[in-house]
Design a protein around this motif. Sequence first.
Motif, short mmCIF file in Angstrom:
data_model
loop_
_atom_site.label_atom_id
_atom_site.label_comp_id
_atom_site.label_asym_id
_atom_site.label_seq_id
_atom_site.Cartn_x
_atom_site.Cartn_y
_atom_site.Cartn_z
N HIS A 198 -28.70 18.59 -58.52
CA HIS A 198 -27.80 17.67 -59.22
C HIS A 198 -26.36 17.84 -58.77
O HIS A 198 -25.57 16.91 -58.86
CB HIS A 198 -27.89 17.89 -60.74
CG HIS A 198 -27.47 19.27 -61.16
ND1 HIS A 198 -28.33 20.34 -61.14
CD2 HIS A 198 -26.27 19.73 -61.57
CE1 HIS A 198 -27.67 21.42 -61.55
NE2 HIS A 198 -26.43 21.08 -61.82
N ARG A 199 -26.02 19.00 -58.26
CA ARG A 199 -24.63 19.28 -57.87
C ARG A 199 -24.20 18.50 -56.63
O ARG A 199 -23.00 18.28 -56.41
CB ARG A 199 -24.44 20.77 -57.64
CG ARG A 199 -24.69 21.57 -58.93
CD ARG A 199 -24.38 23.00 -58.77
NE ARG A 199 -22.94 23.17 -58.94
CZ ARG A 199 -22.34 24.34 -58.95
NH1 ARG A 199 -23.03 25.44 -58.79
NH2 ARG A 199 -21.05 24.43 -59.11
N PHE A 200 -25.15 18.05 -55.83
CA PHE A 200 -24.79 17.30 -54.61
C PHE A 200 -24.17 15.95 -54.93
O PHE A 200 -23.45 15.39 -54.13
CB PHE A 200 -26.02 17.11 -53.73
CG PHE A 200 -26.52 18.39 -53.13
CD1 PHE A 200 -25.77 19.06 -52.18
CD2 PHE A 200 -27.72 18.93 -53.52
CE1 PHE A 200 -26.21 20.25 -51.63
CE2 PHE A 200 -28.17 20.13 -52.98
CZ PHE A 200 -27.42 20.78 -52.04
N GLU A 201 -24.45 15.41 -56.10
CA GLU A 201 -23.94 14.10 -56.46
C GLU A 201 -22.68 14.15 -57.29
O GLU A 201 -22.11 13.12 -57.63
CB GLU A 201 -25.03 13.31 -57.19
CG GLU A 201 -26.23 13.06 -56.31
CD GLU A 201 -27.28 12.21 -56.97
OE1 GLU A 201 -26.94 11.43 -57.88
OE2 GLU A 201 -28.44 12.31 -56.58
N GLN A 202 -22.21 15.34 -57.63
CA GLN A 202 -21.00 15.46 -58.45
C GLN A 202 -19.76 15.20 -57.60
O GLN A 202 -19.69 15.61 -56.46
CB GLN A 202 -20.90 16.85 -59.06
CG GLN A 202 -21.95 17.12 -60.09
CD GLN A 202 -21.88 18.54 -60.62
OE1 GLN A 202 -21.48 19.43 -59.90
NE2 GLN A 202 -22.25 18.71 -61.86
N PRO A 203 -18.78 14.50 -58.19
CA PRO A 203 -17.54 14.29 -57.45
C PRO A 203 -16.77 15.60 -57.27
O PRO A 203 -17.00 16.56 -58.00
CB PRO A 203 -16.76 13.31 -58.34
CG PRO A 203 -17.37 13.43 -59.68
CD PRO A 203 -18.78 13.87 -59.49
#
Length: 106
Positions: free
Chosen positions: A53-58
């Motif tokens: 999920h962290r790959f999509e965080q700004p």
Amino acid sequence: MGTRVSYPVEVKLKAIEMRLAGVPVKEVLSQLNIRNHTQLKTWMTWYKNGEMHRFEQPVGKQYSYGKGPEFDSETSKLKAENRQLKQQIEILKKYKELERKWYQKL
């Protein structure tokens, strides 16, 4: 202090895929135009820990539990998005005004 760079999810996953295939770090950095090897190291850590999920965080927005900001309703979500878009418009207006002043000086 340098500026922050936001890499698309596809680039992050491609970098991980290349590293898992045994491609050297320097080659991955040069092929994908990644600035720093520690960024790649961070992505690998996230991948190994299952934190996809962290790959999509700004950039700069690591929300708790990796789910992003919580909204009470669709209305509050739209209001937040509207507020963000208004801020972007204001920034662009300020930039345009500065640009106009710069050209007048020339």
